[in-house]
Write a protein that holds these residues in place. Structure first.
Motif, mmCIF file in Angstrom:
data_model
loop_
_atom_site.group_PDB
_atom_site.id
_atom_site.type_symbol
_atom_site.label_atom_id
_atom_site.label_comp_id
_atom_site.label_asym_id
_atom_site.label_seq_id
_atom_site.Cartn_x
_atom_site.Cartn_y
_atom_site.Cartn_z
ATOM 1 N N GLY A 32 -5.165 -17.452 10.043
ATOM 2 C CA GLY A 32 -5.237 -16.999 8.632
ATOM 3 C C GLY A 32 -5.659 -17.964 7.763
ATOM 4 N N GLU A 33 -5.029 -17.814 6.738
ATOM 5 C CA GLU A 33 -5.328 -18.905 5.759
ATOM 6 C C GLU A 33 -4.819 -20.201 5.934
ATOM 7 O OE1 GLU A 33 -5.719 -15.949 1.616
ATOM 8 O OE2 GLU A 33 -3.896 -17.430 1.995
ATOM 9 N N ALA A 34 -5.365 -21.321 5.850
ATOM 10 C CA ALA A 34 -4.773 -22.760 6.180
ATOM 11 C C ALA A 34 -3.576 -22.937 5.212
ATOM 12 C CB ALA A 34 -5.922 -23.632 5.986
ATOM 13 N N TYR A 59 -0.272 -17.584 9.165
ATOM 14 C CA TYR A 59 -1.264 -18.759 8.712
ATOM 15 C C TYR A 59 -1.629 -19.663 9.825
ATOM 16 C CZ TYR A 59 0.717 -17.083 4.232
ATOM 17 O OH TYR A 59 0.966 -15.912 3.139
ATOM 18 N N ILE A 97 -12.491 -26.590 6.030
ATOM 19 C CA ILE A 97 -11.276 -25.761 5.345
ATOM 20 C C ILE A 97 -11.614 -25.816 3.909
ATOM 21 C CG2 ILE A 97 -8.918 -25.452 4.692
ATOM 22 C CD1 ILE A 97 -8.241 -26.842 7.603
ATOM 23 N N ARG A 99 -10.270 -24.114 1.182
ATOM 24 C CA ARG A 99 -9.108 -24.106 0.382
ATOM 25 C C ARG A 99 -7.950 -24.000 1.164
ATOM 26 N NH1 ARG A 99 -8.961 -19.607 -3.528
ATOM 27 N NH2 ARG A 99 -7.485 -20.954 -4.696
ATOM 28 N N ALA A 100 -6.784 -24.594 0.886
ATOM 29 C CA ALA A 100 -5.572 -24.455 1.726
ATOM 30 C C ALA A 100 -4.448 -24.207 0.870
ATOM 31 C CB ALA A 100 -5.506 -25.661 2.616
ATOM 32 N N HIS A 101 -3.325 -23.752 1.347
ATOM 33 C CA HIS A 101 -2.070 -23.922 1.049
ATOM 34 C C HIS A 101 -1.560 -25.342 1.268
ATOM 35 C CE1 HIS A 101 -2.012 -19.531 -0.023
ATOM 36 N NE2 HIS A 101 -2.329 -19.318 1.202
ATOM 37 N N ARG A 124 -4.915 -23.425 -2.719
ATOM 38 C CA ARG A 124 -4.359 -22.159 -3.231
ATOM 39 C C ARG A 124 -2.943 -22.054 -3.908
ATOM 40 N NH1 ARG A 124 -7.528 -18.263 -0.745
ATOM 41 N NH2 ARG A 124 -8.978 -19.161 1.319
#
Length: 282
Positions: A32-34, A59, A97, A99-101, A124
């Motif tokens: 999922g999102e990083a 994630y 990657i 964009r990441a949280h 993010r």
């Protein structure tokens, strides 16, 4: 129960990634999102083993040993905030990657906040866990420097244990003997011992003052931001958390009672629920 048995049932891998020529250790799990997890001064990715299982259900988790920490190489120069930021950005690039949280604890929060201020296109959402970098308190800096040097330069494992106990409101419940052994092994790697001056350079007043997060920098953070603080944080008082909350536009502050410098570890269930809800907000 050991720190690594927390990952039972999780499909994960510990990999070494070449980042600008620095061999970088990372624990990767999920899809999922990083979400990138960054630890504190003299720390290592094991700080997040209680958080990876819950987060990896939704994630792609990347818990790093930051530059010169854990089993990651460090350059032969003082480890300053711009260098940490370049290293993290290099890891993102190496892994494709965009964009990441970010979940940054202590020094990791300082690095993540600076990255968010200077590279908003790469972030993010931002979770700052007992973040450092907004003040220079000589007493706190000396406590970090003295306790870390003693544990690194002396083979007595009890000094490593005491260094970990400093982080916790309830050490008996949260510092396992395995965690002590893991950190003791890291602290006594020849490369780590040799570079301890570089690693502790931000506990020197001149270096720290130059790299502090300024109100202007915090004011440029556009990523939605959650700040998590321990009411008994030994390395920062609650007013410091409120000042960061006021400086970062739209940020939210949560203070955990009966909690020291590792909220994500001491109160993992509460932290995981809170942070997953935050990351999932539209």
């Amino acid at each position: 129960m050991t720190i690594w048995s927390d990952l039972t049932g999780v499909g994960y891998a510990v990999r070494y990634v070449d980042v600008h020529g620095l061999r970088t250790r990372a624990l990767q799990a999920g899809d999922g999102e990083a979400v990138v997890f960054l630890h504190g001064t003299s720390g290592h990715l094991e700080a997040f083993v209680r958080n990876i299982p819950a987060h990896s259900e939704k994630y792609a988790c990347h818990a790093l040993d930051m530059m010169g920490h854990g089993y990651t190489d460090g350059p032969d120069e003082p480890y300053r905030i711009p260098g940490y930021v370049r290293h993290v950005l290099g890891y993102l690039d190496a892994c494709g990657i965009e964009r990441a949280h970010f979940v940054g604890e202590s020094l990791g929060g300082w690095v993540a906040a600076r990255l968010a201020a200077d590279h908003p296109d790469r972030v993010r959402r931002l979770t700052l866990v007992a973040p450092g970098g907004s003040v220079a308190n000589p007493a706190v800096m000396d406590r970090i420097k003295t306790s870390t040097r003693a544990a690194v330069q002396t083979d007595d494992i009890d000094l490593t244990r005491k260094r970990l106990h400093l982080l916790m409101h309830d050490p008996a419940a949260n510092v396992s003997e395995e965690l002590v052994q893991v950190r003791h092994a890291i602290y006594h790697r020849p490369e780590f011992v040799k570079a301890i001056g570089n690693l502790l350079c931000l506990q020197e007043l001149d270096n720290r003052t130059e790299d502090l997060l300024t109100p202007e920098q915090m004011g440029r953070i556009t990523a939605p931001t959650l700040i998590v603080w321990g009411a008994q944080n030994p390395f920062g008082e609650i007013p410091e958390a409120h000042r960061m909350n006021e400086a970062i536009p739209g940020s939210r502050l949560e203070i955990f009672g009966e909690c020291g410098h590792w909220p994500q570890h001491e109160h993992a269930e509460r932290f995981n629920e809170l942070n997953l809800a935050f990351l999932g907000e539209a």
